[in-house]
Design a protein around this motif. Structure first.
Motif, PDB file in Angstrom:
ATOM      1  N   LYS A 244      -4.438  -3.549 -18.659  1.00  0.00           N
ATOM      2  CA  LYS A 244      -3.092  -3.025 -18.910  1.00  0.00           C
ATOM      3  C   LYS A 244      -3.261  -1.719 -19.671  1.00  0.00           C
ATOM      4  O   LYS A 244      -3.962  -1.681 -20.692  1.00  0.00           O
ATOM      5  CB  LYS A 244      -2.287  -4.048 -19.721  1.00  0.00           C
ATOM      6  N   TRP A 245      -2.637  -0.660 -19.155  1.00  0.00           N
ATOM      7  CA  TRP A 245      -2.811   0.670 -19.757  1.00  0.00           C
ATOM      8  C   TRP A 245      -2.454   0.625 -21.248  1.00  0.00           C
ATOM      9  O   TRP A 245      -1.443   0.019 -21.643  1.00  0.00           O
ATOM     10  CB  TRP A 245      -1.942   1.700 -19.041  1.00  0.00           C
ATOM     11  N   GLY A 246      -3.288   1.295 -22.023  1.00  0.00           N
ATOM     12  CA  GLY A 246      -3.062   1.366 -23.469  1.00  0.00           C
ATOM     13  C   GLY A 246      -3.777   0.257 -24.221  1.00  0.00           C
ATOM     14  O   GLY A 246      -3.915   0.332 -25.437  1.00  0.00           O
TER      15      GLY A 246
ATOM     16  N   MET B 135      -7.111   6.774  -9.332  1.00  0.00           N
ATOM     17  CA  MET B 135      -5.745   6.271  -9.534  1.00  0.00           C
ATOM     18  C   MET B 135      -4.814   6.851  -8.476  1.00  0.00           C
ATOM     19  O   MET B 135      -4.821   8.050  -8.218  1.00  0.00           O
ATOM     20  CB  MET B 135      -5.253   6.581 -10.951  1.00  0.00           C
ATOM     21  N   ALA B 136      -4.058   5.973  -7.837  1.00  0.00           N
ATOM     22  CA  ALA B 136      -3.113   6.404  -6.803  1.00  0.00           C
ATOM     23  C   ALA B 136      -1.720   5.918  -7.170  1.00  0.00           C
ATOM     24  O   ALA B 136      -1.522   4.733  -7.447  1.00  0.00           O
ATOM     25  CB  ALA B 136      -3.517   5.835  -5.434  1.00  0.00           C
ATOM     26  N   ASP B 137      -0.793   6.840  -7.163  1.00  0.00           N
ATOM     27  CA  ASP B 137       0.622   6.539  -7.421  1.00  0.00           C
ATOM     28  C   ASP B 137       0.838   5.743  -8.713  1.00  0.00           C
ATOM     29  O   ASP B 137       1.548   4.738  -8.731  1.00  0.00           O
ATOM     30  CB  ASP B 137       1.252   5.816  -6.227  1.00  0.00           C
TER      31      ASP B 137
ATOM     32  N   VAL C   6       0.867  -1.189   0.000  1.00  0.00           N
ATOM     33  CA  VAL C   6       0.000   0.000   0.000  1.00  0.00           C
ATOM     34  C   VAL C   6       0.902   1.237   0.000  1.00  0.00           C
ATOM     35  O   VAL C   6       1.716   1.419   0.899  1.00  0.00           O
ATOM     36  CB  VAL C   6      -0.886   0.016   1.268  1.00  0.00           C
ATOM     37  N   TRP C   7       0.729   2.104  -0.995  1.00  0.00           N
ATOM     38  CA  TRP C   7       1.536   3.322  -1.080  1.00  0.00           C
ATOM     39  C   TRP C   7       0.814   4.469  -0.369  1.00  0.00           C
ATOM     40  O   TRP C   7      -0.410   4.453  -0.227  1.00  0.00           O
ATOM     41  CB  TRP C   7       1.811   3.661  -2.557  1.00  0.00           C
ATOM     42  N   ASP C   8       1.605   5.440   0.074  1.00  0.00           N
ATOM     43  CA  ASP C   8       1.009   6.544   0.853  1.00  0.00           C
ATOM     44  C   ASP C   8      -0.091   7.266   0.065  1.00  0.00           C
ATOM     45  O   ASP C   8      -1.100   7.678   0.634  1.00  0.00           O
ATOM     46  CB  ASP C   8       2.087   7.573   1.253  1.00  0.00           C
TER      47      ASP C   8
ATOM     48  N   LEU D 166      -7.590   2.327 -11.602  1.00  0.00           N
ATOM     49  CA  LEU D 166      -6.433   1.900 -12.419  1.00  0.00           C
ATOM     50  C   LEU D 166      -5.232   1.635 -11.512  1.00  0.00           C
ATOM     51  O   LEU D 166      -5.049   2.330 -10.508  1.00  0.00           O
ATOM     52  CB  LEU D 166      -6.064   3.007 -13.410  1.00  0.00           C
ATOM     53  N   GLY D 167      -4.412   0.672 -11.876  1.00  0.00           N
ATOM     54  CA  GLY D 167      -3.185   0.393 -11.107  1.00  0.00           C
ATOM     55  C   GLY D 167      -3.478   0.223  -9.631  1.00  0.00           C
ATOM     56  O   GLY D 167      -2.809   0.802  -8.772  1.00  0.00           O
ATOM     57  N   ALA D 168      -4.471  -0.606  -9.324  1.00  0.00           N
ATOM     58  CA  ALA D 168      -5.027  -0.659  -7.965  1.00  0.00           C
ATOM     59  C   ALA D 168      -4.090  -1.278  -6.933  1.00  0.00           C
ATOM     60  O   ALA D 168      -4.264  -1.051  -5.732  1.00  0.00           O
ATOM     61  CB  ALA D 168      -6.349  -1.414  -7.993  1.00  0.00           C
TER      62      ALA D 168
ATOM     63  N   THR E 142      -8.606  -2.570 -11.128  1.00  0.00           N
ATOM     64  CA  THR E 142      -7.851  -3.169 -12.236  1.00  0.00           C
ATOM     65  C   THR E 142      -6.353  -3.021 -12.008  1.00  0.00           C
ATOM     66  O   THR E 142      -5.886  -2.084 -11.355  1.00  0.00           O
ATOM     67  CB  THR E 142      -8.200  -2.504 -13.591  1.00  0.00           C
ATOM     68  N   ASP E 143      -5.655  -3.986 -12.537  1.00  0.00           N
ATOM     69  CA  ASP E 143      -4.182  -3.930 -12.519  1.00  0.00           C
ATOM     70  C   ASP E 143      -3.683  -5.000 -13.486  1.00  0.00           C
ATOM     71  O   ASP E 143      -4.482  -5.655 -14.178  1.00  0.00           O
ATOM     72  CB  ASP E 143      -3.642  -4.159 -11.085  1.00  0.00           C
ATOM     73  N   LEU E 144      -2.379  -5.173 -13.524  1.00  0.00           N
ATOM     74  CA  LEU E 144      -1.779  -6.196 -14.386  1.00  0.00           C
ATOM     75  C   LEU E 144      -2.154  -7.591 -13.878  1.00  0.00           C
ATOM     76  O   LEU E 144      -2.556  -7.748 -12.712  1.00  0.00           O
ATOM     77  CB  LEU E 144      -0.253  -6.023 -14.391  1.00  0.00           C
TER      78      LEU E 144
ATOM     79  N   ILE F  84       1.825   7.443 -11.571  1.00  0.00           N
ATOM     80  CA  ILE F  84       2.686   8.238 -12.467  1.00  0.00           C
ATOM     81  C   ILE F  84       4.118   8.033 -11.984  1.00  0.00           C
ATOM     82  O   ILE F  84       4.578   8.743 -11.081  1.00  0.00           O
ATOM     83  CB  ILE F  84       2.312   9.741 -12.398  1.00  0.00           C
ATOM     84  N   TYR F  85       4.783   7.033 -12.504  1.00  0.00           N
ATOM     85  CA  TYR F  85       6.110   6.773 -11.923  1.00  0.00           C
ATOM     86  C   TYR F  85       7.117   6.175 -12.894  1.00  0.00           C
ATOM     87  O   TYR F  85       8.278   6.038 -12.533  1.00  0.00           O
ATOM     88  CB  TYR F  85       6.001   5.923 -10.652  1.00  0.00           C
ATOM     89  N   TYR F  86       6.723   5.804 -14.095  1.00  0.00           N
ATOM     90  CA  TYR F  86       7.765   5.362 -15.034  1.00  0.00           C
ATOM     91  C   TYR F  86       7.426   5.806 -16.459  1.00  0.00           C
ATOM     92  O   TYR F  86       6.270   5.862 -16.859  1.00  0.00           O
ATOM     93  CB  TYR F  86       8.083   3.868 -14.911  1.00  0.00           C
ATOM     94  N   GLU F  87       8.503   6.139 -17.149  1.00  0.00           N
ATOM     95  CA  GLU F  87       8.392   6.842 -18.419  1.00  0.00           C
ATOM     96  C   GLU F  87       7.560   6.099 -19.475  1.00  0.00           C
ATOM     97  O   GLU F  87       6.719   6.690 -20.143  1.00  0.00           O
ATOM     98  CB  GLU F  87       9.818   7.088 -18.932  1.00  0.00           C
TER      99      GLU F  87
HETATM  100  C1  LIG Z   1       3.217   2.395  -7.307  1.00  0.00           C
HETATM  101  S1  LIG Z   1       2.022   1.142  -7.543  1.00  0.00           S
HETATM  102  C2  LIG Z   1       0.582   1.866  -6.801  1.00  0.00           C
HETATM  103  C3  LIG Z   1      -0.375   0.803  -6.325  1.00  0.00           C
HETATM  104  C4  LIG Z   1      -1.598   1.352  -5.605  1.00  0.00           C
HETATM  105  N1  LIG Z   1      -2.380   2.207  -6.476  1.00  0.00           N
HETATM  106  C5  LIG Z   1      -1.180   2.129  -4.391  1.00  0.00           C
HETATM  107  O1  LIG Z   1      -1.053   3.362  -4.496  1.00  0.00           O
HETATM  108  O2  LIG Z   1      -0.955   1.503  -3.337  1.00  0.00           O
HETATM  109  C6  LIG Z   1       1.634   1.296  -9.292  1.00  0.00           C
HETATM  110  C7  LIG Z   1       0.609   0.293  -9.775  1.00  0.00           C
HETATM  111  O3  LIG Z   1       0.418   0.481 -11.172  1.00  0.00           O
HETATM  112  C8  LIG Z   1       0.380  -0.799 -11.799  1.00  0.00           C
HETATM  113  N2  LIG Z   1       0.836  -0.671 -13.196  1.00  0.00           N
HETATM  114  C9  LIG Z   1       2.060  -0.321 -13.641  1.00  0.00           C
HETATM  115  N3  LIG Z   1       2.118  -0.330 -14.968  1.00  0.00           N
HETATM  116  C10 LIG Z   1       0.893  -0.709 -15.399  1.00  0.00           C
HETATM  117  C11 LIG Z   1       0.329  -0.904 -16.689  1.00  0.00           C
HETATM  118  N4  LIG Z   1       1.048  -0.732 -17.796  1.00  0.00           N
HETATM  119  N5  LIG Z   1      -0.970  -1.271 -16.762  1.00  0.00           N
HETATM  120  C12 LIG Z   1      -1.708  -1.440 -15.630  1.00  0.00           C
HETATM  121  N6  LIG Z   1      -1.224  -1.278 -14.380  1.00  0.00           N
HETATM  122  C13 LIG Z   1       0.051  -0.916 -14.258  1.00  0.00           C
HETATM  123  C14 LIG Z   1       1.357  -1.623 -10.986  1.00  0.00           C
HETATM  124  O4  LIG Z   1       1.146  -3.000 -11.174  1.00  0.00           O
HETATM  125  C15 LIG Z   1       1.056  -1.136  -9.584  1.00  0.00           C
HETATM  126  O5  LIG Z   1       0.027  -1.855  -8.978  1.00  0.00           O
END
Ligand SMILES: C[S@@+](CC[C@H](N)C(=O)[O-])C[C@H]1O[C@@H](n2cnc3c(N)ncnc32)[C@H](O)[C@@H]1O
Length: 221
Positions: free
Chosen positions: A122-124, A139-141, A36-38, A70-72, A91-93, A143-146
């Protein structure tokens, strides 16, 4: 993930304003989504604030709303929304589906009027399973990789209708690659969306921070 044993989980508890407790199992092994992220806690607690209460009745505005997360990751944000009465799809991967199912099962006692299911998104990629557009995208956290910026914004475009509200909570990180990624994300988002920051005073005072920002994002009409 499918082979996780009970002992490989550790639990994070989040107390709701009504006294119920969300229990999130997290994994020692696995990718970033296994904890769980902040930003998720800040967003989950924001969902309980006055911003989502009817001023006349004091009733909760989540009841009956359709919500997509998204990215749950562990599912904490979606579980909070479902516990407040929303119909939620987290949803998530593929790799995160077992953990999401475990946490849905673990918290089923807290979800009474609402509902929650987990699916792969999966996004996209194709979002037709998730249409018509939900009332809210959370959506939480995320936005973290390019490499994810373009597909993530693409999914937001496909998933949002004129009345969809995207609530995005992210940690503004000043080191590592995040500042660049954040700038790229907002540059792209600007083409089709507008947004407003949620002031700190409207967030849960115990669960807010200057570094963690909440935005209400809407599609340009
Ligand atoms: C930093 S974690 C945040 C998880 C959760 N939202 C939280 O804040 O505790 C980022 C999440 O985005 C998901 N994620 C990353 N790339 C993704 C993609 N291309 N499609 C779907 N989900 C993705 C990861 O699997 C991960 O669960």
């Amino acid at each position: 993930m499918a082979t996780e044993t009970e002992s490989s989980y550790f639990v994070r508890e989040i107390e709701k304003n009504d006294g119920c407790v969300l229990k999130l199992k997290q994994c020692h092994k696995g990718d970033v989504g296994c904890v769980v992220w902040d930003a998720a806690i800040v967003l989950a607690k924001y969902l309980e604030t006055r911003s989502f209460k009817d001023p006349a009745t004091g009733g909760n505005r989540w009841a009956g709303q359709h919500v997509l997360e998204l990215g749950a990751g562990t599912g904490v944000v979606g579980l909070m929304a479902a516990s407040l009465g929303a119909h939620v799809t987290v949803t998530d991967l593929e790799d995160l589906q077992t953990l999401l199912q475990v946490n849905i099962e673990e918290n089923k006692g807290v979800v009474s009027c609402g509902s929650i299911t987990a699916k792969v998104l999966k996004w996209g990629e194709d979002v037709s399973d998730f249409l018509p557009p939900p009332d809210y995208v959370l959506m939480a956290d995320c936005i973290y990789y390019e490499q994810s910026v373009v597909p993530l914004v693409e999914s937001l475009k496909k998933l949002s209708g004129p009345s969809t509200c995207i609530i995005c909570c992210y940690e503004h990180r000043t080191v590592g690659i995040n500042p660049k990624v954040e700038a790229q994300f907002f540059e792209l988002l600007r083409k089709d969306f507008n947004w407003e920051a949620v002031p700190l005073e409207q967030q849960d005072p115990e669960f807010s921070s200057l570094d963690i920002r909440i935005l209400n994002i809407k599609r340009n009409i």
